[in-house]
Every structure is written in C-alpha cells, then in structure tokens.
Design a protein around this motif. Sequence first.
Motif, PDB file in Angstrom:
ATOM      1  N   MET A  12      13.612  19.253  -2.691  1.00  0.00           N
ATOM      2  CA  MET A  12      14.845  19.399  -3.448  1.00  0.00           C
ATOM      3  C   MET A  12      15.948  18.608  -2.768  1.00  0.00           C
ATOM      4  O   MET A  12      15.897  18.347  -1.567  1.00  0.00           O
ATOM      5  N   THR A  13      16.936  18.240  -3.531  1.00  0.00           N
ATOM      6  CA  THR A  13      18.075  17.492  -2.998  1.00  0.00           C
ATOM      7  C   THR A  13      19.337  17.891  -3.742  1.00  0.00           C
ATOM      8  O   THR A  13      19.274  18.280  -4.922  1.00  0.00           O
ATOM      9  N   THR A  14      20.474  17.822  -3.053  1.00  0.00           N
ATOM     10  CA  THR A  14      21.743  18.171  -3.692  1.00  0.00           C
ATOM     11  C   THR A  14      22.279  16.983  -4.482  1.00  0.00           C
ATOM     12  O   THR A  14      21.984  15.824  -4.202  1.00  0.00           O
ATOM     13  N   ILE A  15      23.090  17.275  -5.473  1.00  0.00           N
ATOM     14  CA  ILE A  15      23.690  16.269  -6.345  1.00  0.00           C
ATOM     15  C   ILE A  15      25.135  16.061  -5.915  1.00  0.00           C
ATOM     16  O   ILE A  15      25.874  17.043  -5.706  1.00  0.00           O
ATOM     17  N   PRO A  16      25.553  14.780  -5.769  1.00  0.00           N
ATOM     18  CA  PRO A  16      26.954  14.533  -5.394  1.00  0.00           C
ATOM     19  C   PRO A  16      27.925  15.140  -6.406  1.00  0.00           C
ATOM     20  O   PRO A  16      27.618  15.264  -7.595  1.00  0.00           O
ATOM     21  N   ALA A  56      14.746  15.711 -16.106  1.00  0.00           N
ATOM     22  CA  ALA A  56      14.768  16.319 -14.764  1.00  0.00           C
ATOM     23  C   ALA A  56      15.299  17.740 -14.876  1.00  0.00           C
ATOM     24  O   ALA A  56      15.999  18.091 -15.828  1.00  0.00           O
ATOM     25  N   ILE A  57      14.942  18.570 -13.875  1.00  0.00           N
ATOM     26  CA  ILE A  57      15.351  19.970 -13.845  1.00  0.00           C
ATOM     27  C   ILE A  57      16.342  20.163 -12.698  1.00  0.00           C
ATOM     28  O   ILE A  57      16.062  19.798 -11.544  1.00  0.00           O
ATOM     29  N   LEU A  76      18.637  19.341  -7.359  1.00  0.00           N
ATOM     30  CA  LEU A  76      17.596  18.724  -8.186  1.00  0.00           C
ATOM     31  C   LEU A  76      16.242  18.964  -7.542  1.00  0.00           C
ATOM     32  O   LEU A  76      16.045  18.697  -6.365  1.00  0.00           O
ATOM     33  N   ASP A  77      15.315  19.489  -8.354  1.00  0.00           N
ATOM     34  CA  ASP A  77      13.933  19.659  -7.890  1.00  0.00           C
ATOM     35  C   ASP A  77      13.169  18.416  -8.347  1.00  0.00           C
ATOM     36  O   ASP A  77      12.896  18.230  -9.532  1.00  0.00           O
ATOM     37  N   THR A  78      12.791  17.563  -7.389  1.00  0.00           N
ATOM     38  CA  THR A  78      12.158  16.285  -7.726  1.00  0.00           C
ATOM     39  C   THR A  78      10.717  16.440  -8.214  1.00  0.00           C
ATOM     40  O   THR A  78      10.138  15.490  -8.743  1.00  0.00           O
ATOM     41  N   THR A  79      10.140  17.616  -8.037  1.00  0.00           N
ATOM     42  CA  THR A  79       8.741  17.827  -8.462  1.00  0.00           C
ATOM     43  C   THR A  79       8.627  18.388  -9.866  1.00  0.00           C
ATOM     44  O   THR A  79       7.534  18.397 -10.447  1.00  0.00           O
TER      45      THR A  79
END
Length: 424
Positions: A73-77, A127-128, A142-145
């Motif tokens: 997962m990664t944060t969104i700016p 994307a989710i 954001l869950d990249t998977t």
Amino acid sequence: MKRHAVLLTILFALFVTLFSVSTIFWQFYQINYARYVNNIFMKHSIITQLVHEYQQDQGSNVIFDANLAIYNMTTIPDKDVYTILQHAKILKEENKINPQEEIDENSYAMTMPVTSMHTMMLQYQNAIYFYIRTNIGSVMVLDTTLKPYKPWNLLTNYATIVSIIIISFLLILQRLRPLIRLYQRIALFGAGNLNVSFRAKGSDEIAVIANELETARLKINTMLSARTLFLRNIMHELKTPIAKGTIATQMLESQKQRDRFSSIFGRLEALVNDFALIEEVTSLTHKKEFVEFRIVDIIDGAIDMSMVEPEHIEVDVQSSVKMSVSYRLYTTAIKNMIDNAMKYSPDKHIKIVAIGGELRFMSQGKRLKYPLSYYIEPFTKESSSQNSFGLGLYLVDSILKAHKQVLAYEYKDGFNSFIFAKER
C-alpha cells in the motif's frame, strides 16, 4: 393472432425464460459484488489500525509509509486526494464523523486523542483507494494489489446459459418448420388444389402425420374421380332414354297422354341438367375459372335463360358494378331466383337490386313457412302438390358457396327478399 398462437407462445416462453435467467444472474451479480466489497473492506481493517496508531502516537511519516509498504500500500499526495474524492465511486463507508466532533485541520491540537473515524472504500480509474478521516486528520491509501470487481466468470456462465436457451428455442422452431409447410399445403388443398402433395421425409411425428394425410389425399382423389365418372356416365346414359321417350311421346294418339308424358320427360331432363350443374359446382376447384363480369351482363344472361318477359323483371344495378365469377354457374343461380319468383309471386314480378356488395331478389308473396336452411337442402319443398324437385335453392346455395358467398332471406312488408351476400 390465432393463426400464430403456437409461435407466439414459444416466443413468449423464450422471453420469460431469458428474463428469469437475467434476473437471477443480476441478483447473483449484486450478491457477489457486495460480498467482494465487504470482504476487502474487512480484510483491510489493518489500514484503519495503522492510521489510528500513526495519528494517535504522532509517528513519523516514513515509518507509516514503511508499514503500508509491507502490505503493498502507498499513501496518496494531498494534491491528488481532492481530485479522487470528487470523481471516485464510493464502494463502502462506515463510522461517519459526528459534525460536532469535526474540527479545522489547521487548528487541531496534536495531543488530541482520536475519538472518531470515518472510513471510505473508493474506486477510481481501475484502482481501489481507502480514505480514512479522523478528528485529527485524514489520509488516503492506495492498495496496489487490488482491482475493481470484474464479473467475468458470472458473465461467461450467463452467456453460456443464454446461448443454450436461444439455441434450444431455435431448434424447436426448426422442428416446427415442417408443420408450417404442412399447414400451407393443407390450406392449398382446402382451397381446391387436389394435386398438392403432403409427402414428407423423416420418421418424426410431423412426417408421420404428413404421410398419412398424403394417403388420405390419394384416397379422396380416387373417390372423387370415381364419383365424377359415375355421375357423368349415368347422366349420359339417362339422356339417351329421355330423348327416345320424348320422341316416342309425339307418336301417341291422345293429346292428353302426349302432354302427360312430355311433362314427365321434361322433368327428368331438368333433373338431369340440375345434377350436371351440381357436379360442375362441386368440381369447381380453382379461382382461375372465375372471370370478371359486369353484374348487369350476368343478369341479362340469366333473364335470357329464364325466357321471362322483360316487363316482369326490374333491375336496379349500376352498370359499373363488377364481380369475378363463373359466368355459367352464376347466371344459373340468378335464373333460379327469377324462376322461383315467377312461380310463387302472385304478381309474377321480381326486382333485382345491388346494395352494398349484396344482390337482392325482391318479390311479393307469403313468408316462408320454414327457416331458409330447410329449403336449401336437396329435394325439399313445402307441399307435395307443388311442381318442384326441391333442387333450385340447393343449387343456388352450392353455387354461392363456390363463390365465397351465402344465401340469406328477409321478409318485410309483404315482400320476400333473397340475398346473395359475402361470407363473414
């Protein structure tokens, strides 16, 4: 509508079946979609825990991002958060913030505990995203998977079942095509084409019925041919002794005897002629034998055949009115109506009128004692003393049926009206 009842029933069954299957699969889709969203939302509760710990302990952004990276997962700016919130589709949300607890992000105290949390699961551009907002701050992850729900398996199953249903109904219609052809041939046979063949290939139920109809057709044609041959031969054989008897009658010395035998042989000859006309009517098989004539010309021909003085007949028919008929038969039918009026009308007068596609024969006289159906039966008459064989109206009715018409009767103000009307 009634002629296509079977086809309409099949199409209705097809529509109901497709509608039912589509409804069931739509419900499956909704159930599976909701289950998919709920499962993801529940499995990713770890995000809310990480956000809660991050905001509550005021941890470092690097550590928070590292923890998210473990779960892909990664944060969104912040600059992209607003755009996503404006255009994304909300899949699920819960724990909405009470407005009284909401505070301005620019003035919150860093030591304030997390007392409420609002979580949203969003779908944007394949994307989710997970958007978590608390009374302290907000973050979007954001869950990249993860990818949005794609019901390919369900659609494949739906397309397969619908295809099977449609192919099954097409096969049913294909099996009904011989039945349609059989119906068309039966209609041709009923219209008088006695040479149409019902024979069909195969051994299914429709082919068996068609072949049995072909056998019946051949038997009917054989019987009709034998009947026609018998009638023509017997009429030919009767005409010879009648002609000889008529000649021999003239050799009798007594005038009274000559008149009596002349009357007898005259009746026999008239009866044979009526039988010949009946045979001609029943053997009238094709409309191609009909030719268009003016009604006035047909009536003139009937008057000439009846040998009645013109002053006894009043014709009120426009010269432009035409009809497609067998001239010989139709003039015979009109002649019989004229003869009928001359025989039973006290003033020996008949009026012929064409009104609204109907031909009326009006003459003075008493009302018929019995219904018209009694008089159109062969060899019927009101009294045994009447000079009649009872074939006149029967012959008229047979001729009209061959022309798709019916004989009707009315009595009004001392006038009998016999009507040539169209079938309804």
